[in-house]
Design a protein around this motif. Structure first.
Motif, PDB file in Angstrom:
ATOM      1  N   UNK A  96       0.825  -1.217   0.000  1.00 34.99           N
ATOM      2  CA  UNK A  96       0.000   0.000   0.000  1.00 34.99           C
ATOM      3  C   UNK A  96       0.861   1.271   0.000  1.00 34.99           C
ATOM      4  N   UNK A  97       0.350   2.308  -0.632  1.00 36.73           N
ATOM      5  CA  UNK A  97       1.031   3.601  -0.642  1.00 36.73           C
ATOM      6  C   UNK A  97       0.592   4.386   0.589  1.00 36.73           C
ATOM      7  N   UNK A  98       1.133   5.587   0.745  1.00 34.98           N
ATOM      8  CA  UNK A  98       0.828   6.425   1.908  1.00 34.98           C
ATOM      9  C   UNK A  98      -0.677   6.682   2.045  1.00 34.98           C
ATOM     10  N   UNK A  99      -1.388   6.765   0.939  1.00 37.79           N
ATOM     11  CA  UNK A  99      -2.827   7.017   0.984  1.00 37.79           C
ATOM     12  C   UNK A  99      -3.657   5.766   1.210  1.00 37.79           C
ATOM     13  N   UNK A 100      -2.991   4.614   1.400  1.00 34.82           N
ATOM     14  CA  UNK A 100      -3.706   3.374   1.644  1.00 34.82           C
ATOM     15  C   UNK A 100      -4.108   2.640   0.385  1.00 34.82           C
ATOM     16  N   UNK A 101      -3.846   3.241  -0.777  1.00 33.33           N
ATOM     17  CA  UNK A 101      -4.207   2.625  -2.051  1.00 33.33           C
ATOM     18  C   UNK A 101      -3.084   1.685  -2.492  1.00 33.33           C
ATOM     19  N   UNK A 102      -3.447   0.518  -2.981  1.00 34.20           N
ATOM     20  CA  UNK A 102      -2.450  -0.436  -3.453  1.00 34.20           C
ATOM     21  C   UNK A 102      -2.183  -0.184  -4.929  1.00 34.20           C
ATOM     22  N   UNK A 103      -0.934   0.181  -5.249  1.00 31.78           N
ATOM     23  CA  UNK A 103      -0.572   0.485  -6.628  1.00 31.78           C
ATOM     24  C   UNK A 103       0.514  -0.429  -7.166  1.00 31.78           C
ATOM     25  N   UNK A 104       1.016  -1.339  -6.316  1.00 36.38           N
ATOM     26  CA  UNK A 104       2.068  -2.240  -6.762  1.00 36.38           C
ATOM     27  C   UNK A 104       2.023  -3.512  -5.933  1.00 36.38           C
ATOM     28  N   UNK A 105       2.634  -4.553  -6.474  1.00 34.23           N
ATOM     29  CA  UNK A 105       2.705  -5.823  -5.759  1.00 34.23           C
ATOM     30  C   UNK A 105       4.145  -6.303  -5.752  1.00 34.23           C
ATOM     31  N   UNK A 106       4.596  -6.751  -4.584  1.00 27.55           N
ATOM     32  CA  UNK A 106       5.941  -7.312  -4.459  1.00 27.55           C
ATOM     33  C   UNK A 106       5.879  -8.806  -4.723  1.00 27.55           C
ATOM     34  N   UNK A 107       6.829  -9.294  -5.507  1.00 28.19           N
ATOM     35  CA  UNK A 107       6.987 -10.722  -5.746  1.00 28.19           C
ATOM     36  C   UNK A 107       8.390 -11.092  -5.304  1.00 28.19           C
ATOM     37  N   UNK A 108       8.472 -12.049  -4.386  1.00 28.30           N
ATOM     38  CA  UNK A 108       9.742 -12.405  -3.786  1.00 28.30           C
ATOM     39  C   UNK A 108       9.955 -13.902  -3.976  1.00 28.30           C
ATOM     40  N   UNK A 109      11.042 -14.275  -4.626  1.00 25.05           N
ATOM     41  CA  UNK A 109      11.356 -15.684  -4.887  1.00 25.05           C
ATOM     42  C   UNK A 109      12.500 -16.122  -3.981  1.00 25.05           C
ATOM     43  N   UNK A 110      12.319 -17.298  -3.373  1.00 23.60           N
ATOM     44  CA  UNK A 110      13.330 -17.890  -2.503  1.00 23.60           C
ATOM     45  C   UNK A 110      13.574 -19.330  -2.926  1.00 23.60           C
ATOM     46  N   UNK A 111      14.727 -19.871  -2.533  1.00 19.99           N
ATOM     47  CA  UNK A 111      15.034 -21.282  -2.734  1.00 19.99           C
ATOM     48  C   UNK A 111      15.439 -21.885  -1.398  1.00 19.99           C
ATOM     49  N   UNK A 112      14.799 -23.001  -1.047  1.00 26.49           N
ATOM     50  CA  UNK A 112      15.093 -23.672   0.219  1.00 26.49           C
ATOM     51  C   UNK A 112      16.523 -24.176   0.221  1.00 26.49           C
TER      52      UNK A 112
END
Length: 136
Positions: free
Chosen positions: A110-126
């Motif tokens: 979420x941005x400062x105004x509470x609106x969601x304008x982006x999504x984080x995608x995080x890749x990991x390997x065990x």
């Protein structure tokens, strides 16, 4: 508490997809980090750019307890402590996908105004065997 999520995972990539479709790498394409999920229900996460600048550091570091829902593919991070005190006490609901040694987390930012304008995608390997510790 035993589940397939338990273990230590090495960061492979962290990207932000904007609402307009552009993709950014806020910690660089070669970011480094780990996330760890224990059998006792605790987690810790740290990631940052591979090369920090003393006058402009960046990074993510927080810890707490977690709940994993395999059937609905999500993890809730109950944040107890964070580099950013505004996150302490939050419950972060994160879409998760575990396939073999691969862990993919997707969460709206979420941005400062509470609106969601982006999504984080995080890749990991065990990590089956942890890499050796380098002493400086």
């Amino acid at each position: 508490m035993s589940s397939i999520i338990e273990g230590t995972y090495k960061l492979l990539s962290f990207s932000l997809e904007k609402e307009n479709g552009t993709v950014e790498y806020p910690f660089g394409k070669d970011a480094i980090g780990y996330i760890n999920y224990t059998g006792s229900g605790h987690f810790s996460v740290q990631y940052m750019p591979r090369h920090q600048q003393a006058d402009n550091w960046k990074g993510v570091s927080y810890f707490g307890t977690y709940e994993y829902n395999r059937e609905k593919d999500y993890i809730v991070h109950h944040v107890e402590g964070s580099l950013f005190s505004s996150e302490e006490g939050l419950d972060k609901i994160i879409h998760s996908r575990v396939r073999g040694k691969s862990l993919k987390l997707t969460c709206p930012t979420p941005t400062a105004g509470g609106k969601t304008e982006e999504a984080a995608t995080i890749h990991f390997e065990k990590q089956e065997v942890l890499p050796p510790v380098t002493v400086f």
